[in-house]
Design an enzyme around this catalytic site. Structure first.
Site, PDB file in Angstrom:
ATOM      1  CB  THR A   1      -0.955   0.039   1.209  1.00  0.00           C
ATOM      2  OG1 THR A   1      -2.004   0.941   0.924  1.00  0.00           O
ATOM      3  CG2 THR A   1      -0.253   0.443   2.479  1.00  0.00           C
TER       4      THR A   1
ATOM      5  CB  CYS B   1       5.341   1.294  -5.472  1.00  0.00           C
ATOM      6  SG  CYS B   1       5.163   0.086  -4.149  1.00  0.00           S
TER       7      CYS B   1
ATOM      8  CB  THR C   1       1.351   1.497  -4.944  1.00  0.00           C
ATOM      9  OG1 THR C   1       2.124   1.439  -3.744  1.00  0.00           O
ATOM     10  CG2 THR C   1       0.390   2.670  -4.870  1.00  0.00           C
TER      11      THR C   1
END
EC number: 3.4.25.2
Length: 179
Positions: free
Chosen positions: A5, A164, A167
């Protein structure tokens, strides 16, 4: 531990925004949910909170933090310090693996199980696997654009999700203050 996250918070022009992506990753290989909401409004809509880390642990901390907010009559700093005291001294809670970003109209705080309650100098903070990317993007945007807090959170999360792998592009943003 915090893979899966990105949460970012920005305070600008009387508006505070916290946003996060929706990806939940099981271990390091499998995306099990794409549209999770990791952002909440607490204390009658006057406080924002977002989490990175283990989902069940974060929900436990959200509940405990909300109780601390009620006990402190909405005093964000006092509630955060009391949460950390409880988190660090309770045998069960000490094992929880999550971090929280919390904010009201006045401040943004990072709360961790290692005892930190940190307020950033510049009104920008990010946590999670893509936190460093989102933090860098948000700082650049706050220094070089006239975007609102909400827009900066959105754009910094978009940049983080491009870099990322933990994410994604399902972004939730909550705000308080502003126009």
């Amino acid at each position: 531990m915090f893979e899966g996250t990105t949460i970012v918070a920005v305070k600008r022009g009387g508006e505070v925004a916290i946003g996060g992506d929706g990806q939940v990753t099981f271990g390091q290989q499998t995306v099990i949910k794409r549209r999770a909401n990791k952002i909440r409004k607490l204390y009658r809509g006057k406080v924002l909170a977002g989490f990175a880390g283990a989902v069940a642990d974060a929900f436990t901390l959200f509940d405990l933090f909300e109780k601390k907010l009620e006990e402190s009559q909405g005093n964000l700093t006092r509630a955060a310090v009391e949460l950390v005291k409880t988190w660090r001294t309770d045998k069960f809670l000490r094992r929880l693996e999550a971090m929280l970003l919390v904010a009201d109209r006045e401040r943004i705080l990072l709360i961790s199980g290692t005892g930190e309650v940190i307020e950033p100098d510049d009104g920008v903070l990010a946590i999670g696997s893509g936190g460093n990317y989102a933090l860098a993007a948000a700082r650049a945007l706050i220094n070089h654009t006239n975007l609102s807090a909400r827009e900066i959170v959105m754009e910094s999360l978009k940049i983080a999700q491009e870099i990322c792998v933990y994410t994604n592009d399902f972004i939730t943003v909550e705000t308080i203050g502003g126009e």
